[in-house]
Write a protein that holds these residues in place. Structure first.
Motif, PDB file in Angstrom:
ATOM      1  N   ALA A 372      31.837  37.271  55.486  1.00  0.00           N
ATOM      2  CA  ALA A 372      30.704  36.374  55.738  1.00  0.00           C
ATOM      3  C   ALA A 372      29.997  36.086  54.423  1.00  0.00           C
ATOM      4  O   ALA A 372      30.182  36.801  53.425  1.00  0.00           O
ATOM      5  CB  ALA A 372      29.745  37.016  56.735  1.00  0.00           C
ATOM      6  N   VAL A 373      29.207  35.043  54.436  1.00  0.00           N
ATOM      7  CA  VAL A 373      28.517  34.586  53.225  1.00  0.00           C
ATOM      8  C   VAL A 373      27.638  35.698  52.641  1.00  0.00           C
ATOM      9  O   VAL A 373      26.976  36.431  53.381  1.00  0.00           O
ATOM     10  CB  VAL A 373      27.664  33.339  53.563  1.00  0.00           C
ATOM     11  N   ASN A 374      27.677  35.799  51.325  1.00  0.00           N
ATOM     12  CA  ASN A 374      26.887  36.767  50.540  1.00  0.00           C
ATOM     13  C   ASN A 374      27.350  38.217  50.676  1.00  0.00           C
ATOM     14  O   ASN A 374      26.612  39.136  50.331  1.00  0.00           O
ATOM     15  CB  ASN A 374      25.385  36.650  50.817  1.00  0.00           C
ATOM     16  N   GLN A 375      28.551  38.405  51.162  1.00  0.00           N
ATOM     17  CA  GLN A 375      29.146  39.747  51.074  1.00  0.00           C
ATOM     18  C   GLN A 375      29.818  39.874  49.701  1.00  0.00           C
ATOM     19  O   GLN A 375      30.273  38.882  49.129  1.00  0.00           O
ATOM     20  CB  GLN A 375      30.205  39.949  52.159  1.00  0.00           C
ATOM     21  N   VAL A 376      29.888  41.109  49.229  1.00  0.00           N
ATOM     22  CA  VAL A 376      30.581  41.373  47.960  1.00  0.00           C
ATOM     23  C   VAL A 376      31.665  42.410  48.224  1.00  0.00           C
ATOM     24  O   VAL A 376      31.383  43.475  48.786  1.00  0.00           O
ATOM     25  CB  VAL A 376      29.615  41.888  46.881  1.00  0.00           C
ATOM     26  N   LEU A 377      32.877  42.061  47.841  1.00  0.00           N
ATOM     27  CA  LEU A 377      34.006  42.981  48.064  1.00  0.00           C
ATOM     28  C   LEU A 377      34.843  43.092  46.805  1.00  0.00           C
ATOM     29  O   LEU A 377      34.836  42.188  45.960  1.00  0.00           O
ATOM     30  CB  LEU A 377      34.888  42.470  49.204  1.00  0.00           C
ATOM     31  N   THR A 378      35.574  44.187  46.729  1.00  0.00           N
ATOM     32  CA  THR A 378      36.578  44.273  45.677  1.00  0.00           C
ATOM     33  C   THR A 378      37.903  43.777  46.248  1.00  0.00           C
ATOM     34  O   THR A 378      38.166  43.899  47.447  1.00  0.00           O
ATOM     35  CB  THR A 378      36.780  45.708  45.163  1.00  0.00           C
ATOM     36  N   ILE A 379      38.714  43.227  45.360  1.00  0.00           N
ATOM     37  CA  ILE A 379      40.100  42.877  45.703  1.00  0.00           C
ATOM     38  C   ILE A 379      40.944  43.599  44.669  1.00  0.00           C
ATOM     39  O   ILE A 379      40.881  43.290  43.470  1.00  0.00           O
ATOM     40  CB  ILE A 379      40.316  41.346  45.637  1.00  0.00           C
ATOM     41  N   GLU A 380      41.690  44.614  45.124  1.00  0.00           N
ATOM     42  CA  GLU A 380      42.359  45.509  44.182  1.00  0.00           C
ATOM     43  C   GLU A 380      43.764  45.920  44.629  1.00  0.00           C
ATOM     44  O   GLU A 380      44.018  47.086  44.917  1.00  0.00           O
ATOM     45  CB  GLU A 380      41.506  46.755  43.934  1.00  0.00           C
ATOM     46  N   PRO A 381      44.680  44.946  44.661  1.00  0.00           N
ATOM     47  CA  PRO A 381      46.047  45.314  44.999  1.00  0.00           C
ATOM     48  C   PRO A 381      46.670  46.168  43.892  1.00  0.00           C
ATOM     49  O   PRO A 381      46.228  46.113  42.736  1.00  0.00           O
ATOM     50  CB  PRO A 381      46.757  43.961  45.095  1.00  0.00           C
ATOM     51  N   GLY A 382      47.686  46.929  44.255  1.00  0.00           N
ATOM     52  CA  GLY A 382      48.343  47.766  43.255  1.00  0.00           C
ATOM     53  C   GLY A 382      49.785  48.030  43.633  1.00  0.00           C
ATOM     54  O   GLY A 382      50.236  47.737  44.750  1.00  0.00           O
ATOM     55  N   ILE A 383      50.493  48.580  42.682  1.00  0.00           N
ATOM     56  CA  ILE A 383      51.877  49.014  42.938  1.00  0.00           C
ATOM     57  C   ILE A 383      52.133  50.214  42.011  1.00  0.00           C
ATOM     58  O   ILE A 383      51.842  50.147  40.814  1.00  0.00           O
ATOM     59  CB  ILE A 383      52.874  47.844  42.729  1.00  0.00           C
ATOM     60  N   TYR A 384      52.587  51.309  42.597  1.00  0.00           N
ATOM     61  CA  TYR A 384      52.672  52.578  41.853  1.00  0.00           C
ATOM     62  C   TYR A 384      53.996  53.269  42.159  1.00  0.00           C
ATOM     63  O   TYR A 384      54.549  53.122  43.258  1.00  0.00           O
ATOM     64  CB  TYR A 384      51.544  53.538  42.269  1.00  0.00           C
ATOM     65  N   ILE A 385      54.433  54.072  41.221  1.00  0.00           N
ATOM     66  CA  ILE A 385      55.602  54.934  41.436  1.00  0.00           C
ATOM     67  C   ILE A 385      55.044  56.340  41.639  1.00  0.00           C
ATOM     68  O   ILE A 385      54.716  57.045  40.670  1.00  0.00           O
ATOM     69  CB  ILE A 385      56.558  54.906  40.224  1.00  0.00           C
ATOM     70  N   ILE A 386      54.888  56.727  42.903  1.00  0.00           N
ATOM     71  CA  ILE A 386      54.267  58.017  43.230  1.00  0.00           C
ATOM     72  C   ILE A 386      55.348  58.922  43.826  1.00  0.00           C
ATOM     73  O   ILE A 386      55.787  58.719  44.973  1.00  0.00           O
ATOM     74  CB  ILE A 386      53.107  57.827  44.241  1.00  0.00           C
ATOM     75  N   ASP A 387      55.776  59.896  43.052  1.00  0.00           N
ATOM     76  CA  ASP A 387      56.942  60.685  43.474  1.00  0.00           C
ATOM     77  C   ASP A 387      56.724  61.414  44.796  1.00  0.00           C
ATOM     78  O   ASP A 387      57.641  61.519  45.607  1.00  0.00           O
ATOM     79  CB  ASP A 387      57.349  61.655  42.363  1.00  0.00           C
ATOM     80  N   SER A 388      55.510  61.918  45.021  1.00  0.00           N
ATOM     81  CA  SER A 388      55.294  62.672  46.267  1.00  0.00           C
ATOM     82  C   SER A 388      55.471  61.765  47.480  1.00  0.00           C
ATOM     83  O   SER A 388      55.920  62.222  48.542  1.00  0.00           O
ATOM     84  CB  SER A 388      53.909  63.315  46.277  1.00  0.00           C
TER      85      SER A 388
END
Ligand code: GLY
Ligand code: MN
Ligand code: MN
Length: 439
Positions: A372-388
């Motif tokens: 909605a108008v005047n909301q603030v969000l982060t946009i933080e896609p990622g891609i990782y090599i996580i062995d576990s």
């Protein structure tokens, strides 16, 4: 500062409007908001760094003074009980003289345990809002952090006032100065610890001022989502750098991530692809869009990148549905941002507190709201090599869809995250981070 001062009056008016609404419904006299108290370290005479109650700093940019109280009822001028002890060991806060001071009535408190003398005589219908329930009990508050009030405040807090948006633009500006210095320090051979020092110096913020512990990760450390160790030695060879670092302006946070490759190679190409996808996701934000849907869209984009880079075989839908993308992108697309880095209210669907949890397949998504108008969000896609997480994938037939040679090639680089802070407007999105010139 003029712009902030001119927005401040409307900010306080909006907060007062919210308080009027909630105290009327709850048949309360008002809210007593406690800035907080210091926490002492075990067996020591030293306190942990003080972190102010976010409900307190929503009204006033006082971030470093415990034992303060704010009395608001929506009608009268807010009353600030401001702590000024006689203390020759520590810095005593100056009597406030800022753009906001004339909008509150200030009473000085010299002894923390004498606050009862400055509180309303009958506090039975005032609600305590704060962390120290034992203190509230001793003071005689019957109502402490009532659910109805907290849900209401947390739900509405997602809608930022112009004052808040301006604070967040400034906290982006400050963080971007740090990010530019950190990037240079990386290409100049700095260690994680050294890069951190450059970041703090350029952003002029101390370690306890920034809104969260900076993530400064070189090479494979970039695969650790919340890596905060800060190695003093500089690694050889130098491959990659992930920095997730924000700043604080008047109590409002920025939360920005960039990833860099030391040389042009498959990893730098992957960063470029992720950057393009991230900008496309930001472009898709608009009022009425469900954040969960944008998160699912992110998985599809990551699946496409995995196919393009020969990390996996199959098709986009299959990679998402089988949970293969979730192994490489295990966190949420982002979250609400404001007084806290992970601002409260991300799961609230109305002011009464209706909670909508993250979907089962995406348990770490921190926001299920409709934009909605005047909301603030982060946009933080990622891609990782996580062995576990890859170990789990290796246990079943999905492993046949993974091109393990490409994974081995990418492992030393750790991972990629690209994170911007975005305001949703009615007719456009405002990417505060990119607007500050950070590519
Ligand atoms: N810096 C923590 C996060 O991005 O959520
Ligand atoms: Mn972050
Ligand atoms: Mn974030």
């Amino acid at each position: 500062m003029d712009k902030l001062a001119s927005h401040y009056l409307a900010h306080i008016a909006e907060l007062n409007r919210r308080v009027t609404d909630i105290v009327t419904r709850g048949n309360l006299s008002g809210l007593v908001i406690h800035s907080g108290q210091p926490h002492r370290q075990f067996l020591d005479d030293i306190d942990y760094p003080f972190k102010v109650n976010p409900h307190f700093k929503a009204w006033l940019p006082i971030l470093d003074n415990p034992h303060c109280w704010l009395l608001v009822n929506g009608r009268d001028k807010p009353q600030l009980i401001f702590y000024r002890p006689v203390d020759f060991w520590h810095k005593v806060a100056d009597v406030p003289d800022a753009f906001w001071s004339e909008h509150v009535e200030i009473k000085l408190l010299t002894k923390a345990d004498k606050v009862a003398e400055l509180l309303p005589r009958d506090i039975s219908k005032w609600a305590y809002i704060g962390e120290h329930l034992d203190v509230a009990e001793v003071l005689g508050f019957k109502t402490r952090n009532p659910d109805a009030v907290m849900s209401y405040l947390h739900y509405h807090r997602a809608t930022k006032t112009q004052y808040e948006l301006e604070c967040m633009r400034r906290s982006n500006e400050i963080a971007v100065q740090g990010h530019v210095a950190a990037k240079n320090a990386f290409y100049n051979g700095g260690s994680e610890f050294g890069i951190q020092q450059e970041y703090l110096k350029a952003s002029c913020q101390g370690e306890n001022e920034v809104p969260y512990g900076n993530i400064i990760a070189l090479n494979q450390n970039a695969s650790i989502l919340h890596y905060t160790k800060l190695e003093h030695a500089s690694p050889h060879p130098r491959k990659s750098f992930l920095i997730d670092a924000g700043a604080n302006f008047f109590g409002y946070a920025s939360d920005i991530t960039r990833t860099y490759a030391f040389e042009k190679n498959i990893f730098s190409d992957l960063i470029e692809a992720m950057n393009k996808a991230q900008l496309e996701l930001v472009d898709m934000m608009r009022p009425g869009l469900k954040y969960v849907d944008l998160h699912i869209e992110t998985h599809k984009k990551i699946a496409q990148i995995m196919l393009d880079f020969n990390m996996a075989s199959g098709d986009v839908e299959g990679l998402v549905e089988q949970g293969i993308t979730a192994v490489f992108f295990p966190h949420g697309l982002g979250h609400m941002l404001g007084l806290q880095v992970h601002d409260m209210g991300g799961y609230l669907h109305d002011e009464r507190g209706t909670h909508i949890a993250a979907p089962d397949a995406h348990p770490f998504l921190r926001c299920t709201r409709t934009l909605a108008v005047n909301q603030v969000l982060t946009i933080e896609p990622g891609i990782y090599i996580i062995d576990s997480l890859l170990d789990g994938l290796k246990q079943d037939k999905r492993q046949a869809q993974i091109n393990w040679n490409t994974i081995d090639e990418l492992r030393p680089f750790g991972g990629i995250r690209i994170e911007d802070n975005v305001i949703v407007h009615g007719d456009r999105n405002e990417n505060m981070t990119r607007d500050c010139g950070l590519a």
